[in-house]
Design a protein around this motif. Structure first.
Motif, short mmCIF file in Angstrom:
data_model
loop_
_atom_site.label_atom_id
_atom_site.label_comp_id
_atom_site.label_asym_id
_atom_site.label_seq_id
_atom_site.Cartn_x
_atom_site.Cartn_y
_atom_site.Cartn_z
N GLU A 30 2.16 33.03 46.12
CA GLU A 30 1.97 34.12 47.09
C GLU A 30 3.32 34.70 47.51
OE1 GLU A 30 0.04 36.88 49.52
OE2 GLU A 30 -0.62 35.65 47.83
N GLY A 31 4.31 33.82 47.70
CA GLY A 31 5.63 34.29 48.11
C GLY A 31 6.27 35.18 47.06
N THR A 32 6.12 34.78 45.80
CA THR A 32 6.68 35.58 44.71
C THR A 32 5.96 36.92 44.60
OG1 THR A 32 7.33 33.62 43.45
CG2 THR A 32 7.07 35.67 42.22
N ARG A 33 4.64 36.89 44.73
CA ARG A 33 3.87 38.14 44.64
C ARG A 33 4.31 39.12 45.73
NH1 ARG A 33 0.00 40.47 47.17
NH2 ARG A 33 -0.35 38.70 48.58
N VAL A 34 4.50 38.62 46.94
CA VAL A 34 4.94 39.49 48.04
C VAL A 34 6.33 40.04 47.76
CG1 VAL A 34 5.61 39.51 50.48
CG2 VAL A 34 3.50 38.35 49.77
N ALA A 35 7.23 39.20 47.24
CA ALA A 35 8.59 39.65 46.95
C ALA A 35 8.60 40.73 45.88
CB ALA A 35 9.45 38.47 46.51
N VAL A 36 7.76 40.57 44.87
CA VAL A 36 7.70 41.55 43.79
C VAL A 36 7.11 42.87 44.30
CG1 VAL A 36 6.60 42.11 41.58
CG2 VAL A 36 7.60 39.84 41.95
N GLU A 37 6.04 42.78 45.08
CA GLU A 37 5.42 43.99 45.62
C GLU A 37 6.40 44.73 46.54
OE1 GLU A 37 1.85 42.66 47.44
OE2 GLU A 37 0.70 42.65 45.56
N GLN A 38 7.17 43.99 47.32
CA GLN A 38 8.16 44.62 48.20
C GLN A 38 9.25 45.30 47.39
OE1 GLN A 38 9.77 42.00 51.18
NE2 GLN A 38 11.46 43.38 51.69
N ALA A 39 9.70 44.63 46.31
CA ALA A 39 10.73 45.23 45.45
C ALA A 39 10.20 46.50 44.81
CB ALA A 39 11.16 44.22 44.39
N ALA A 40 8.96 46.47 44.36
CA ALA A 40 8.36 47.65 43.72
C ALA A 40 8.29 48.81 44.72
CB ALA A 40 6.98 47.31 43.19
N ALA A 41 7.91 48.49 45.96
CA ALA A 41 7.80 49.54 46.98
C ALA A 41 9.17 50.12 47.30
CB ALA A 41 7.15 48.96 48.24
N GLU A 42 10.19 49.27 47.43
CA GLU A 42 11.54 49.74 47.74
C GLU A 42 12.11 50.64 46.65
OE1 GLU A 42 13.62 46.12 48.29
OE2 GLU A 42 12.83 45.73 50.31
N LEU A 43 11.76 50.32 45.40
CA LEU A 43 12.30 51.08 44.28
C LEU A 43 11.43 52.28 43.92
CD1 LEU A 43 13.34 48.11 41.95
CD2 LEU A 43 14.87 49.66 43.18
#
Length: 330
Positions: free
Chosen positions: A34-47
């Motif tokens: 779950e932590g990795t999924r959140v980090a990836v989704e946040q990175a995608a949103a930022e970029l």
């Protein structure tokens, strides 16, 4: 000028994970915490990353087509052509079509072809098309590893073992000063070859002699390289030839210089071909099994597309040295 759109590779780097993990996290596939999924989704949103919707539809309803990328410089090299033939044979057996992706086709801003996955044959570190393809959100298999930290399916051989076997063989036949006519270190294979040759020379306390020629060079370039080595180090008593087709040229230059190949000078090739078995003298070489390599690449890619193998699976390619008169004597 418009900014380049973010890719799945950019998202992976921002989140500190592999391309495969980033892709799985955004799709809800695989074993992603779950932590990795959140980090990836946040990175995608930022970029501002936007998934390749065409690629996603291919996963749900495949086109039945895979792509093979071969840089133009390599289309003149028999080894790579044989690899493509092997890939086509396996694709026929697996009932998939093949699209050849040329460097010119993607040199501009053209969209990538509609394929279910891509095979890159010995990707070049300085090939912008390979870099662009590696950034696509598609299953990818490479023959030997891609440069950088891109996770792909890989078909790879034990080149270090084969080259050491060749060098040990040359030494056992009396060579004390083997030179290396090398392909440039812009592919995984080219880099590994130079590293293992240099390491072997250090272990033997031998001064390494490496002369490079670009991929796809003509016979004149290999002849010039041979004469360059002979002028700089007349004591050279063996040649290890990297580029496909270079060993025959090296042998011809040596014989023109009055050297007897197989006796006072030894010649070995890192890439075998039918011509090497029938030249005079026949040349010792590493059989890299190009058709098997192409077939394994297709087989692995199809398994990844169908969910039967991990996206970063690795498959070994068996290779072996073929000993002939150029190092055994007449």
């Amino acid at each position: 000028m418009s900014r380049r759109a973010a890719t799945i590779v950019d998202v992976a780097k921002r989140a500190g994970v592999s391309r495969t993990t980033a892709s799985d996290a955004l799709r809800g596939h695989g074993r992603v915490s779950e932590g990795t999924r959140v980090a990836v989704e946040q990175a995608a949103a930022e970029l501002g990353y936007r998934p390749n919707t065409a690629a996603r539809s291919l996963r749900a309803a495949t086109t039945g087509t895979i792509g093979i990328h071969l840089p133009e410089a390599m289309t003149r090299i028999d080894y790579y052509l044989q690899t493509v033939y092997g890939a086509l044979e396996q694709a026929g057996a697996d009932e998939v079509d093949v699209t050849v992706i040329t460097s010119r086709r993607l040199a501009g801003e053209q969209p990538p072809p509609s394929v279910d996955g891509i095979i890159l044959l010995d990707p070049l570190a300085d090939d912008p098309v390979a870099e662009r393809l590696l950034a696509l959100d598609l299953p990818i298999v490479t023959l030997e590893r891609a440069f950088g930290e891109v996770a792909t399916g890989v078909v790879s051989a034990d080149h270090e073992g084969a080259i050491r076997e060749l060098l040990d063989h040359l030494a056992s036949r009396g060579s004390a000063a083997p030179a290396f006519l090398a392909s440039p270190a812009v592919t995984d294979w080219g880099t590994r070859a130079q590293v293992v040759y240099s390491a072997w020379c250090r272990e033997q306390r031998i001064q390494p002699t490496i002369v490079e020629r670009p991929f796809g060079s003509d016979s004149a370039a290999y002849a010039e390289a041979t004469r360059e080595v002979l002028a700089a180090r007349p004591q050279t008593d063996a040649f290890l030839c990297g580029p496909d087709g270079s060993a025959i040229v090296v042998a011809d230059v040596l014989q023109d210089a009055g050297r007897v190949v197989g006796e006072d000078v030894l010649v070995a090739a890192m890439v075998d071909s039918p011509a090497l078995a029938y030249t005079d003298p026949p040349v010792t070489a590493v059989d890299l099994a190009p058709r098997a390599a192409g077939a394994l690449c297709v087989e692995l890619l199809v398994r990844i597309i169908r969910g039967e193998a991990r996206p970063d699976a690795s498959v070994p390619l068996p290779i072996e040295v073929r000993y002939r008169a150029s190092t055994l004597g007449r």
